[in-house]
Design a protein around this motif. Structure first.
Motif, PDB file in Angstrom:
ATOM      1  N   GLY A 116       0.809  -1.206   0.000  1.00 58.75           N
ATOM      2  CA  GLY A 116       0.000   0.000   0.000  1.00 58.75           C
ATOM      3  C   GLY A 116       0.843   1.256   0.000  1.00 58.75           C
ATOM      4  O   GLY A 116       2.060   1.230  -0.206  1.00 58.75           O
ATOM      5  N   GLN A 117       0.171   2.370   0.254  1.00 62.77           N
ATOM      6  CA  GLN A 117       0.816   3.674   0.333  1.00 62.77           C
ATOM      7  C   GLN A 117       0.956   4.115   1.785  1.00 62.77           C
ATOM      8  O   GLN A 117       2.048   4.432   2.255  1.00 62.77           O
ATOM      9  N   PRO A 145      -0.541   2.885   5.762  1.00 60.91           N
ATOM     10  CA  PRO A 145      -1.380   1.974   6.548  1.00 60.91           C
ATOM     11  C   PRO A 145      -2.350   2.763   7.426  1.00 60.91           C
ATOM     12  O   PRO A 145      -1.983   3.225   8.512  1.00 60.91           O
ATOM     13  N   GLY A 148       0.273  -1.135  10.505  1.00 62.48           N
ATOM     14  CA  GLY A 148       1.552  -0.459  10.306  1.00 62.48           C
ATOM     15  C   GLY A 148       2.549  -0.664  11.424  1.00 62.48           C
ATOM     16  O   GLY A 148       3.686  -0.198  11.320  1.00 62.48           O
ATOM     17  N   ARG A 157       4.307  -7.294   4.664  1.00 65.14           N
ATOM     18  CA  ARG A 157       3.675  -6.083   4.134  1.00 65.14           C
ATOM     19  C   ARG A 157       4.727  -5.031   3.776  1.00 65.14           C
ATOM     20  O   ARG A 157       5.794  -4.964   4.399  1.00 65.14           O
ATOM     21  N   TYR A 164       4.729  -0.778   2.565  1.00 63.78           N
ATOM     22  CA  TYR A 164       4.011   0.473   2.283  1.00 63.78           C
ATOM     23  C   TYR A 164       5.005   1.490   1.734  1.00 63.78           C
ATOM     24  O   TYR A 164       6.018   1.792   2.364  1.00 63.78           O
ATOM     25  N   THR A 204       0.561   4.101  -6.148  1.00 65.05           N
ATOM     26  CA  THR A 204       0.847   2.833  -5.478  1.00 65.05           C
ATOM     27  C   THR A 204       0.997   1.694  -6.474  1.00 65.05           C
ATOM     28  O   THR A 204       1.945   0.900  -6.409  1.00 65.05           O
ATOM     29  N   ASN A 239       7.046   0.506   6.315  1.00 64.60           N
ATOM     30  CA  ASN A 239       7.101   1.706   5.486  1.00 64.60           C
ATOM     31  C   ASN A 239       8.491   1.908   4.905  1.00 64.60           C
ATOM     32  O   ASN A 239       9.501   1.720   5.595  1.00 64.60           O
TER      33      ASN A 239
END
Length: 420
Positions: free
Chosen positions: A144-145, A147, A153, A159, A161, A334, A382
């Motif tokens: 994703g961009q 969370p 996050g 995951r 981001y 994204t 991230n």
């Protein structure tokens, strides 16, 4: 409704009226007076499609219509100009979710497993945590961009981001307030569990750490009485007031209008919105917004390659004939970063585990609309903590506070799980 997102249309593909998310004419000052030509050449993808899931908040009271627009535009660009992933097109399995019902996120996660997707894109789903166990068990990474669920996050497992953690936006904004001598802030959010989690777990402690008095106001997600909400936000005349997160551009526009109508003179903080800037014109001057990447009204200040990429995004989003705004451009970026990242990492056998390792291995990777990214940190999903804070400086124009990306205090971010 079709929005001409800042593009001046000529008889052929003409120069872009660089990247505004609202109506634009040939003399629109929101373009910053510059044009960026859009290169229509490219490579079409072919062969068997690579399936990618999308948690799309298109149902319930907290919808983000721009996610669908951004998805449609990105698929068009990726498959017809960018050349897909190793020459193969992507196919998005679009699953609508209701952010007030975690069971809808769970249902979509199960659908993705059945469909055999190689990754699931988090379309700003505040209930994304509900999908994590299912996706992790099936070796499907979540990409994703930002969370929007802070618990999602808080860990790096399975995951990635591309943008900063939610805390980075709050820290960056409050750092800016503090630097300007402002010490009080009141923010509103929809009365949802995740909103309380963000305020209680992030905003209040961060305010205390930075020496800013922070208060919260909640409104029903089905829609507030904007005059009453503005009156409550303005009580005590805080230095800054507005929205903690933006459910949609319409909410930002109505709230900003109401804040001015009740006589509020402080700094309006409109989260990630941009449309109110065009609607309010000079009345929006002094307001601030945040973003993980360059946004339409600040196109004149954007460096390359972001400036050229804004024009590309603008063209395809405009052609998608849907809702523009922050979520459209964020979703577009994204998906493009996902494809460019895999191609940069030279992932040829596109499976869930290989997608995850390829993206986590990115170092000094130039994102489409944001900063350079280094992913794969053990403590955070991230790839950056850098963010942009925009201030409205004139009629339909913004500039980044500080001239560019802001790096929030690492010492403060270390206090928040997953933020650093």
């Amino acid at each position: 409704m079709r929005r001409r997102t800042g593009r001046v249309l000529a008889a052929a593909i003409a120069a872009a009226c660089v990247f505004s998310v609202v109506s634009c004419s040939s003399d629109d000052s929101g373009s910053g007076g510059e044009s960026t030509a859009v290169d229509e050449s490219g490579v079409k993808a072919a062969g068997d499609p690579i399936k990618v899931g999308l948690f799309n908040p298109s149902k319930g009271p907290a919808t983000q219509a721009g996610v669908t627009t951004g998805k449609d535009a990105a698929v068009n660009y990726i498959n017809n100009s960018l050349g897909g992933i190793n020459g193969r097109p992507i196919e998005v399995v679009d699953c609508g979710i209701d952010q007030t019902a975690p069971e809808s996120t769970i249902a979509c996660a199960n659908q993705f497993v059945q469909a055999g997707v190689v990754a699931a894109v988090d379309g700003y789903d505040s209930e994304s945590l509900a999908a994590v166990p299912i996706l992790t068990s099936a070796a499907i990474p979540l990409v994703g961009q930002i969370p929007f669920n802070t618990a999602t996050g808080a860990k790096a497992e399975n995951r990635v981001y591309f943008g900063p953690p939610p805390a980075a936006f709050l820290v960056g904004f409050m750092q800016s307030l503090k630097a300007a001598g402002k010490t009080s802030l009141t923010l509103a959010n929809a009365d949802l569990p995740q909103a309380h989690q963000v305020f209680d777990g992030l905003l209040a402690p961060l305010g205390k750490q930075l020496g800013i008095e922070v208060k919260s106001v909640y409104y029903p997600p089905t829609g507030p009485n904007f005059t009453a909400l503005a009156t409550t936000l303005a009580e005590g005349n805080p230095d800054a007031a507005g929205l903690m997160t933006a459910p949609n551009d319409n909410t930002c526009t109505k709230l900003s209008q109401s804040l001015r109508s009740v006589g509020y003179k402080g700094t309006m903080f409109m989260a990630a919105c941009t449309e109110f800037i065009d609607t309010m014109g000079s009345q929006a001057v002094g307001a601030q917004t945040y973003s993980p990447g360059w946004q339409p009204p600040a196109a004149a200040s954007a460096p390359e390659p972001a400036k050229s990429n804004l024009a590309i995004a603008e063209k395809y989003i405009d052609d998608a004939d849907g809702t523009g705004g922050f979520y459209a451009y964020g979703t577009f970026a994204t998906l493009v970063d996902f494809v460019n990242g895999l191609n940069t990492a030279k992932v040829t056998d596109v499976t869930g585990p290989n997608v995850l390792s390829g993206l986590k291995g990115l170092t000094d990777f130039q994102s489409f609309l944001g900063p350079k990214l280094t992913c794969g940190k053990p403590t955070t999903p991230n790839c950056t903590t850098e963010m942009l804070l925009f201030e409205v400086t004139g009629d339909k124009t913004t500039k980044p506070v500080g001239g560019g990306f802001i790096t929030p205090s690492p010492e403060v971010l270390k206090l928040i799980p997953g933020a650093a």
